[in-house]
Design a protein around this motif. Structure first.
Motif, short mmCIF file in Angstrom:
data_model
loop_
_atom_site.label_atom_id
_atom_site.label_comp_id
_atom_site.label_asym_id
_atom_site.label_seq_id
_atom_site.Cartn_x
_atom_site.Cartn_y
_atom_site.Cartn_z
N ALA A 172 -16.01 0.99 43.52
CA ALA A 172 -15.01 1.10 44.58
C ALA A 172 -13.75 1.82 44.13
CB ALA A 172 -14.65 -0.30 45.09
N LEU A 173 -13.61 2.07 42.83
CA LEU A 173 -12.45 2.81 42.36
C LEU A 173 -12.43 4.25 42.88
CD1 LEU A 173 -12.24 1.70 38.60
CD2 LEU A 173 -10.68 1.08 40.45
N ASP A 174 -13.56 4.72 43.37
CA ASP A 174 -13.63 6.08 43.92
C ASP A 174 -13.00 6.19 45.30
OD1 ASP A 174 -14.93 7.03 41.66
OD2 ASP A 174 -16.92 6.56 42.47
N ASP A 175 -12.58 5.06 45.85
CA ASP A 175 -11.94 5.07 47.17
C ASP A 175 -10.71 5.97 47.12
OD1 ASP A 175 -10.53 4.49 49.54
OD2 ASP A 175 -11.37 2.47 49.62
N PRO A 176 -10.63 7.00 48.00
CA PRO A 176 -9.48 7.92 47.95
C PRO A 176 -8.18 7.29 48.47
CG PRO A 176 -10.90 8.43 49.81
CD PRO A 176 -11.61 7.38 49.01
N ALA A 177 -8.29 6.23 49.23
CA ALA A 177 -7.08 5.59 49.76
C ALA A 177 -6.43 4.74 48.68
CB ALA A 177 -7.43 4.71 50.96
N PRO A 178 -5.11 4.87 48.48
CA PRO A 178 -4.43 4.10 47.44
C PRO A 178 -4.66 2.59 47.56
CG PRO A 178 -2.97 5.78 48.28
CD PRO A 178 -4.17 5.78 49.17
N SER A 179 -4.65 2.07 48.78
CA SER A 179 -4.83 0.64 48.96
C SER A 179 -6.22 0.20 48.52
CB SER A 179 -4.61 0.25 50.43
OG SER A 179 -4.83 -1.13 50.61
N GLY A 180 -7.24 0.94 48.92
CA GLY A 180 -8.60 0.58 48.52
C GLY A 180 -8.79 0.68 47.02
N ARG A 181 -8.26 1.74 46.44
CA ARG A 181 -8.37 1.91 44.98
C ARG A 181 -7.62 0.79 44.25
NH1 ARG A 181 -9.54 5.49 41.03
NH2 ARG A 181 -8.06 5.80 39.33
N ALA A 182 -6.44 0.44 44.77
CA ALA A 182 -5.66 -0.62 44.14
C ALA A 182 -6.38 -1.96 44.22
CB ALA A 182 -4.29 -0.71 44.80
N GLN A 183 -6.98 -2.27 45.37
CA GLN A 183 -7.72 -3.52 45.51
C GLN A 183 -8.89 -3.56 44.55
OE1 GLN A 183 -8.49 -5.03 49.59
NE2 GLN A 183 -7.31 -3.24 50.27
N ALA A 184 -9.61 -2.45 44.45
CA ALA A 184 -10.76 -2.40 43.55
C ALA A 184 -10.33 -2.57 42.10
CB ALA A 184 -11.50 -1.07 43.73
N ALA A 185 -9.24 -1.90 41.72
CA ALA A 185 -8.77 -1.98 40.33
C ALA A 185 -8.30 -3.39 39.99
CB ALA A 185 -7.64 -0.97 40.12
N LEU A 186 -7.60 -4.02 40.92
CA LEU A 186 -7.14 -5.38 40.66
C LEU A 186 -8.33 -6.34 40.56
CD1 LEU A 186 -5.04 -7.58 40.32
CD2 LEU A 186 -4.77 -7.63 42.81
N GLY A 187 -9.29 -6.20 41.48
CA GLY A 187 -10.48 -7.04 41.41
C GLY A 187 -11.21 -6.86 40.09
N LEU A 188 -11.32 -5.61 39.66
CA LEU A 188 -11.97 -5.32 38.38
C LEU A 188 -11.20 -5.95 37.23
CD1 LEU A 188 -14.16 -3.82 36.80
CD2 LEU A 188 -12.68 -1.79 36.84
N ALA A 189 -9.87 -5.87 37.27
CA ALA A 189 -9.05 -6.45 36.20
C ALA A 189 -9.27 -7.96 36.10
CB ALA A 189 -7.58 -6.15 36.46
N VAL A 190 -9.30 -8.62 37.24
CA VAL A 190 -9.49 -10.08 37.24
C VAL A 190 -10.84 -10.45 36.66
CG1 VAL A 190 -9.73 -12.11 38.72
CG2 VAL A 190 -7.90 -10.44 39.18
N VAL A 191 -11.88 -9.73 37.08
CA VAL A 191 -13.23 -10.03 36.60
C VAL A 191 -13.36 -9.74 35.11
CG1 VAL A 191 -15.64 -9.32 36.76
CG2 VAL A 191 -14.32 -9.74 38.85
N LEU A 192 -12.84 -8.60 34.68
CA LEU A 192 -12.93 -8.25 33.27
C LEU A 192 -12.17 -9.25 32.39
CD1 LEU A 192 -12.50 -4.36 33.48
CD2 LEU A 192 -14.60 -5.61 32.90
N GLU A 193 -11.04 -9.72 32.89
CA GLU A 193 -10.28 -10.73 32.14
C GLU A 193 -11.12 -11.99 31.96
OE1 GLU A 193 -6.93 -12.16 30.07
OE2 GLU A 193 -7.32 -10.14 30.84
N GLU A 194 -11.79 -12.40 33.01
CA GLU A 194 -12.64 -13.59 32.92
C GLU A 194 -13.83 -13.36 32.00
OE1 GLU A 194 -13.71 -15.45 36.58
OE2 GLU A 194 -11.80 -14.99 37.53
#
Length: 260
Positions: A25-47
């Protein structure tokens, strides 16, 4: 759809699969979508224990400039850095949260920066951050900031200012619960400090010898409440060494305490 699926996988505990979908989902061109995907990824990777990769994902979200998920990512990054003991990175992330002015995360960020400054002995800087927290009126963080601010003001001899801070916080805090009780105790301590100053002034007065023995007793019995036992002993010694006060002070020193 990919983001929704990724969230469902994360909630179900399938973290590797969730990370894969968030990365897609990081390929989403919209800043909001990309930001949501990146944050979700960060949370999961941290866990998953992939801390460096999680930080990179947080930065990806922050750099989108999204007004909602950018600050969320900075907040997540700050907490992750704190847990890792990376003080410098945590401080940088907290400053990013502050610069976003996001009301949901601003109080926590200001409080964290106050605590860091206090740890460094930078009192004026810490006071400034505590005051910013108090100004937000946040129900969770304002009582904590007001308590810590008042404590430092009291240590600096600024009793009246400490009382003002505590009085405002008490008015804004529900009377039930731990936060109110903690503030109320702090307020009581400010009154003890005022009492100590008043009793000291009365004891030092040369124009009130009839009051001095009582002042000696009150001061000597109040000081230990602030952990100043040595000073209390010195007050007793001073009273007992004064020929004009010695008998009355001795009587007060040795009298039996009232029955409960």
């Amino acid at each position: 759809m990919t983001l929704a699926q990724a969230r469902l996988l994360a909630e179900s505990g399938d973290l590797p699969a969730a990370a894969e979908l968030f990365a897609e989902a990081l390929d989403d061109p919209a800043p909001s979508g990309r930001a949501q995907a990146a944050l979700g990824l960060a949370v999961v990777l941290e866990e998953l224990g992939e801390h460096d990769a999680a930080r990179d994902a947080d930065w990806t979200a922050i750099e989108t400039g999204d007004p909602e998920y950018g600050p969320r990512a900075a907040y997540h990054l700050a907490l992750a850095c704190e847990r890792a003991g990376d003080r410098g990175a945590a401080e940088e992330a907290w400053h990013l949260v502050v610069s976003s002015e996001h009301p949901a995360y601003l109080p926590a960020a200001c409080l964290a920066l106050a605590q860091l400054a206090d740890d460094d002995g930078e009192l004026e800087t810490a006071v400034g951050w505590w005051e910013k927290v108090v100004a937000t009126g946040d129900e969770q963080y304002t009582p904590v900031a007001a308590h810590d601010l008042a404590q430092r003001l009291l240590e600096q001899g600024q009793t009246a200012r400490a009382q003002q801070v505590l009085a405002a916080a008490l008015r804004a805090t529900p009377p039930e619960g731990y936060a109110y009780a903690r503030l109320a105790v702090a307020m009581g301590l400010t009154h003890l400090e005022q009492a100590i100053s008043a009793f000291t002034a009365a004891m030092d007065s040369t124009n009130a010898p009839d009051v001095a023995p009582l002042a000696v007793e009150l001061l000597a019995r109040t000081l230990p409440l602030r952990g100043r036992d040595g000073e209390a002993e010195e007050v007793w010694r001073r009273g007992l060494s004064d020929p004009l006060l010695a008998d009355q002070v001795a009587a007060r020193l040795h009298r039996e305490p009232p029955a409960p």
